[in-house]
Design an enzyme around this catalytic site. Structure first.
Site, PDB file in Angstrom:
ATOM      1  CE  LYS A 187      -1.736   2.656   3.092  1.00  0.00           C
ATOM      2  NZ  LYS A 187      -1.731   4.001   2.481  1.00  0.00           N
ATOM      3  CD  GLU A 194      14.006   0.465   8.845  1.00  0.00           C
ATOM      4  OE1 GLU A 194      14.404   1.424   9.534  1.00  0.00           O
ATOM      5  OE2 GLU A 194      14.667  -0.569   8.663  1.00  0.00           O
ATOM      6  CB  CYS A 224      12.786   8.438   8.946  1.00  0.00           C
ATOM      7  SG  CYS A 224      13.574   7.304   7.796  1.00  0.00           S
ATOM      8  CD  GLU A 255      10.431  11.889  12.315  1.00  0.00           C
ATOM      9  OE1 GLU A 255       9.378  11.291  12.608  1.00  0.00           O
ATOM     10  OE2 GLU A 255      11.315  11.404  11.595  1.00  0.00           O
TER      11      GLU A 255
END
Lengths: 296, 483
Positions: free
Chosen positions: B189, B263, B297, B394
């Site tokens: 997806k 991840e 990331c 983040e």
């Protein structure tokens, strides 16, 4: 004989931070042999004991993970040496705990001693097995090496009170992690006695911490603890394992699900060494850093 | 910035890459069992170009019934695909790698249109890496017995894979290449804002003659991802995305036999010591946080600079930021493209406002933002402490927080002071310091005197809440093998 000597019972205590405290809760529970005869009152650890054990394990992590692999191997081998000298004691304890004949219990203890020797030899080899240089397509030095993940909760197997315990504990500390062990609920005494061996085997205090009591009660706060990095669910039944795995997601602990083990004395391979390792990859340019051929 | 008047910025003539190399159809279906199909519920969504808000195409939106169909197709295909000799699977993967190389210009333009990142990056970073990943794992397919997982390691079955929008095609390659090499079949997806390159990949599978059902692509939203992750006939779940969603997925698969790799997010520290080659460090800092508009990331979003060189470094850094060109992502001169979506832009904006409200000092170079699309100027925060939101959360945008340190120990302590553990950078000329600091950093990837380097042979992944498992290299095979 009327003048028969009265034996000295042992007060079993927890092993936390290199010391032997009673449970802070003041609770004990009755441990019996397979026929229901009273063996001892084992400490029934509380959530606070579990948290104290994590603090001790975290404190010990820097020194233990920073020790050379050679040194860790020496220490693990020393555990085998100490156990060898206490073979009779552990044989008796395992026989009582698991309802085994003396010879069968002795075989379990021998296998457990040999297991320490096996893992003592792995400490300085696993990095070469699972790490190494990566041939990247560019002017870089690039190396992957395994590192311990941190503080690991070990829910020890319920049935194999000593060989099973050693089989799940030794690989955790061989790779440089520190451990909080939840001993077999029904048969915790060999685990508590192991603490006495570890204390005299050059294993730094806090590297292994042993808790006895109700598995579900102790494991729940450990699975949810933010300063625990991994959990081995070996001794959790299906329902508890699921509950603990859900709690472990709170800080994305590494989870080793219960693995079917028919025979703890079989060759363990490296399967239990790797789940508690992280792979770190370090890059560095190999070209010049000068103005001409900069390849930062 | 193309429009600013700073003397250091030359006025460059526009150098746009042609859009003509790519044909985008007005609508796309789901790719299930080798065919494009409408969603069972008939739902569709639009995908827009973040730099212009132009609607690029209308795409079928997968729901639970579509997940069911796709998993069934993948299950059926698994039997034959896993039974193929590795050497045959390898050839399919080599074919895919070659076709990607042949079509890389088309894919680079498409990715830039759909994602908003500069063509310079899709052309020079994303696409070469995508092809390289398929080449690398193609070579493993017939050598699995040598990978260190036993003589005959077995695939897991159907892999459910959910990927993010920051590197749409690269993340697809990271997931699909090792899965197919090891004999698994996949249902993937892509993210709702960047479905197009995955759908083009479906066409590449067709060109390569890949058997039906081996790869299935389900464009959709989080609900489709959740249904895929929870599907009882999925044997392996691989997710790249936010830590919050990663935790949710870990809870979903708890108590099952599904293998999971994650991840997740990061808050990478880029540590600059006083003896660092400052010019290179500045380039590395810029690359570390402004690559892909900081939507990475492993971005080096926390700059830790040794106090004695703080002023010198920040002057050089600000000077360098003044030369970055923000604008049309299809222009080959563009350094900074568009933020991927309005939603992401809002998230960045609100975190930056929190930074200002908490007293950190905000700075951006003179910079004119285009009137249409989603844009955010490269931003620096100074006077940042470890307690500030901008030093902890983040941001996933072009926002760098600057902190200082005095000793190497302090640098390490600050670098590790985060629940994340994905990446870190070290800048110093002293080799022993690199090794000592690299040893102490709790991060899966450490770049010394470089940053943001990737290679298919090199395992990538995080410590702590940055997730578990590794992608790339021999290590990346484990996630798809029953070991």
């Amino acid at each position: 004989m009327s003048d028969a000597r009265l034996s000295v019972f042992k007060t079993y205590k927890l092993y936390v931070g290199g010391k032997f405290p009673r449970s802070e809760s003041g609770r004990v529970y009755e441990v019996t042999d397979s026929k229901g005869n009273w063996l001892a009152n084992a400490p029934q650890s509380s959530r606070k004991d579990a948290r104290d054990a994590v603090v001790a394990a975290r404190k010990a992590f820097g020194g233990w993970s920073g020790a050379t692999a050679y040194n860790r191997g020496q220490v693990l081998y020393r555990v085998a040496e100490m156990l060898e000298g206490r073979r009779e004691q552990f044989t008796r304890e395992v026989a009582e705990a698991e309802g085994l004949s003396k010879s069968k219990a002795a075989a379990q203890v021998d296998a457990a001693i040999d297991r320490w020797v096996w893992y003592a030899g792995w400490t300085d080899k696993i990095a070469q097995l699972v790490g190494g240089g990566n041939p990247v397509a560019g002017p870089y030095f690039n190396l992957s090496s395994p590192e311990p993940t941190g503080v690991v909760t070990v829910v020890a197997p319920q049935d194999s009170s000593f060989l099973g315990l050693v089989s799940v504990l030794a690989p955790v500390i061989a790779t440089g992690n520190t451990a909080v062990v939840v001993a077999s609920e029904r048969a915790p005494l060999p685990a508590l006695s192991l603490g006495e061996v570890l204390a005299t085997s050059d294993v730094p205090g806090g590297v292994v911490n042993v808790l006895s009591g109700r598995t579900a009660e102790i494991a729940a706060p450990l699975a949810a603890h933010q300063d625990v990095n991994a959990i081995d669910l070996a001794g959790a039944d299906e329902a508890l394992a699921k509950e603990l795995e859900i709690a472990a997601a709170g800080n994305l602990k590494r989870v080793l699900r219960p693995q079917p083990v028919d025979d703890w004395s079989a060759d363990p391979g490296t399967d239990r060494l790797t789940p508690f390792l992280e792979t770190k990859t370090v890059w560095h340019p190999t070209g010049s850093l000068g103005a001409g051929g900069s390849s930062y | 910035m193309t429009t600013q008047s700073q003397a250091s910025a030359f006025a460059y003539a526009p150098a746009p890459e042609s859009r003509a190399v790519v044909d985008i159809a007005p609508s796309y279906g789901l790719f299930i069992d080798g065919e494009f199909a409408e969603a069972a519920e008939g739902k569709v969504f639009k995908t827009v170009s973040p730099s212009s808000e132009e609607v690029l195409s209308e795409v079928a939106r997968a729901g639970e019934a579509d997940v069911e169909r796709a998993v069934r197709a993948a299950r059926k295909a698994f039997e034959k695909w896993s039974a193929l000799p590795g050497s045959e699977r390898a050839k399919y993967l080599f074919r895919i790698a070659r076709i990607i190389q042949e079509r890389s210009r088309e894919l680079a333009v498409l990715e830039t249109l759909d994602n908003g990142k500069p063509i310079r990056e899709t052309r020079d970073a994303d696409l070469p890496l995508v092809a390289a990943h398929f080449f690398y794992y193609a070579g493993w397919a017939d050598k699995l017995g040598h990978a260190g997982y036993g003589a005959d390691p077995r695939p897991l079955g159907v892999a459910g894979q959910v990927i993010p929008w920051n590197f749409p095609l690269l993340m697809l390659a990271w997931k699909i290449a090792p899965a197919l090499a090891t004999g698994n079949t996949v249902v993937l997806k892509p993210a709702e804002t960047t479905p197009l390159s995955a759908l083009f990949f479906a066409d590449i599978c067709r060109q390569a003659g890949l058997p039906r059902g081996v790869v299935n692509i389900l464009p959709g939203y989080g609900d489709a991802g959740a249904a895929l992750v929870a599907h009882p006939d999925v044997n392996k779940v691989a997710f790249t995305g936010s830590t919050a969603v990663g935790k949710e997925i870990a809870r979903t698969v708890a108590g099952t036999r599904k293998k999971l790799t994650l991840e997740l997010g990061g808050k990478g520290a880029n540590i600059v010591f006083d003896d660092a080659p400052l010019d290179q460090a500045v380039e590395g800092i810029v690359n570390g946080i402004f690559f892909n508009q900081g939507q990475v990331c492993c971005a080096g979003s926390r700059l830790l600079v040794q106090e004695s060189v703080e002023d010198e470094l920040l002057d050089a850094l600000k000077r360098r930021l003044g030369t970055l060109r923000l604008g049309d992502p299809l222009d080959k001169n563009t350094d900074i493209g568009a933020i991927n979506s309005a939603e992401q832009l809002a998230r960045i904006t609100s975190l930056v406002e929190a930074g200002e409200a908490e007293g950190a000092e905000r700075w951006s170079p003179a910079c004119e933002l285009p009137s249409a699309g989603y844009w955010f100027a490269p931003t620096l925060f100074t006077n940042v402490t470890q307690a500030h939101t901008v030093a902890r959360d983040e941001i996933f945008g072009p926002v760098l927080s600057v902190l200082t340190f005095r000793t190497p120990d302090e640098a390490v302590a600050k670098a590790n002071n985060t629940p994340y553990g994905l990446s870190a950078g070290i800048w110093t000329e002293k080799g022993s310091r690199i090794l000592a600091v690299a040893n102490k950093l709790r991060a899966g990837v450490v770049w010394s005197n470089t940053f943001n380097k990737f290679d298919p042979t090199s395992p990538f992944g995080g410590y702590k809440e940055s997730g578990f498992g590794r992608e790339g290299g021999r290590h990346g095979l484990e996630a798809y093998l029953d070991v």
